[in-house]
Design a protein around this motif. Structure first.
Motif, mmCIF file in Angstrom:
data_model
loop_
_atom_site.group_PDB
_atom_site.id
_atom_site.type_symbol
_atom_site.label_atom_id
_atom_site.label_comp_id
_atom_site.label_asym_id
_atom_site.label_seq_id
_atom_site.Cartn_x
_atom_site.Cartn_y
_atom_site.Cartn_z
ATOM 1 N N SER A 1 0.828 -1.195 0.000
ATOM 2 C CA SER A 1 0.000 0.000 0.000
ATOM 3 C C SER A 1 0.864 1.247 0.000
ATOM 4 O O SER A 1 2.030 1.214 0.419
ATOM 5 C CB SER A 1 -0.901 0.016 1.242
ATOM 6 O OG SER A 1 -1.693 -1.138 1.309
ATOM 7 N N CYS A 2 0.249 2.337 -0.421
ATOM 8 C CA CYS A 2 0.944 3.624 -0.463
ATOM 9 C C CYS A 2 -0.050 4.710 -0.070
ATOM 10 O O CYS A 2 -1.104 4.841 -0.711
ATOM 11 C CB CYS A 2 1.484 3.868 -1.871
ATOM 12 S SG CYS A 2 2.192 5.507 -2.155
ATOM 13 N N VAL A 3 0.267 5.444 0.980
ATOM 14 C CA VAL A 3 -0.569 6.570 1.381
ATOM 15 C C VAL A 3 0.123 7.853 0.949
ATOM 16 O O VAL A 3 1.343 7.998 1.085
ATOM 17 C CB VAL A 3 -0.851 6.553 2.897
ATOM 18 C CG1 VAL A 3 0.418 6.641 3.709
ATOM 19 C CG2 VAL A 3 -1.827 7.655 3.273
ATOM 20 N N SER B 1 0.095 12.096 1.056
ATOM 21 C CA SER B 1 -0.403 13.300 1.731
ATOM 22 C C SER B 1 -0.896 14.297 0.697
ATOM 23 O O SER B 1 -0.529 14.249 -0.475
ATOM 24 C CB SER B 1 0.702 13.912 2.588
ATOM 25 O OG SER B 1 1.747 14.396 1.759
ATOM 26 N N LYS C 1 -9.411 7.760 0.274
ATOM 27 C CA LYS C 1 -8.445 7.503 1.352
ATOM 28 C C LYS C 1 -7.023 7.930 0.983
ATOM 29 O O LYS C 1 -6.100 7.719 1.766
ATOM 30 C CB LYS C 1 -8.440 6.012 1.710
ATOM 31 C CG LYS C 1 -9.755 5.507 2.270
ATOM 32 C CD LYS C 1 -9.663 4.027 2.621
ATOM 33 C CE LYS C 1 -10.969 3.529 3.210
ATOM 34 N NZ LYS C 1 -10.900 2.077 3.535
ATOM 35 N N ASN C 2 -6.840 8.484 -0.196
ATOM 36 C CA ASN C 2 -5.494 8.852 -0.673
ATOM 37 C C ASN C 2 -4.551 7.646 -0.683
ATOM 38 O O ASN C 2 -3.384 7.751 -0.279
ATOM 39 C CB ASN C 2 -4.888 9.966 0.193
ATOM 40 C CG ASN C 2 -5.398 11.335 -0.185
ATOM 41 O OD1 ASN C 2 -6.486 11.472 -0.721
ATOM 42 N ND2 ASN C 2 -4.619 12.372 0.109
ATOM 43 N N MET C 3 -5.069 6.520 -1.120
ATOM 44 C CA MET C 3 -4.296 5.287 -1.082
ATOM 45 C C MET C 3 -4.150 4.688 -2.476
ATOM 46 O O MET C 3 -5.071 4.722 -3.287
ATOM 47 C CB MET C 3 -4.971 4.247 -0.196
ATOM 48 C CG MET C 3 -5.074 4.608 1.262
ATOM 49 S SD MET C 3 -3.497 4.540 2.129
ATOM 50 C CE MET C 3 -3.102 2.799 2.015
#
Length: 128
Positions: free
Chosen positions: A21-23, A25, A76-78
């Motif tokens: 996964s990658c979040v 900002s 979710k900005n994912m």
């Protein structure tokens, strides 16, 4: 400043599945395509997959096509990379990157220069 943080790497056996996964900002996540690359020591960073800002279009490296799936959740900005049927040669640090445009460009989506922000990566190790 845009920040990307990967997670979900680990040690698995050949044939197993793993999702990284990658979040990201920032408020404009859905405005940009997202890509996944991988890197092993002594080799060039290798393109893996890309997804458009909407999530409707995707593209993959031939080496992972049919085994890996890229997706995103704009609420979710994912961004995610689902990896099935893992092989020893998939062992690498997996990095997510934010594309410079909403739609990725067919002629250049596999190039590092098409991405402007990068995460630090998460290690995926596949034992045979």
């Amino acid at each position: 400043q845009v920040q990307l943080v990967e997670s979900g790497g680990g040690l698995v056996q050949a044939g197993d599945s793993l999702r990284v996964s990658c979040v990201v900002s920032g408020r404009t996540f859905s405005s940009y395509s997202m890509g996944w690359f991988r890197q092993t020591p002594g080799k060039e960073r290798e393109f893996v997959a890309v997804i458009s800002g909407s999530g409707r279009t995707t593209a993959y490296a031939d080496s992972v096509k049919g085994r890996f799936t890229i997706s995103r959740d704009n609420a979710k900005n994912m961004a995610y990379l689902q990896m099935n049927g893992l092989k020893a040669e998939d062992t690498a640090v997996y990095l997510c990157a934010r594309g410079k445009t909403y739609h990725y460009v067919q002629s250049s989506y596999s190039r590092r220069s098409s991405y402007d922000y990068w995460g630090q990566g998460t290690q995926v190790t596949v034992s045979s």
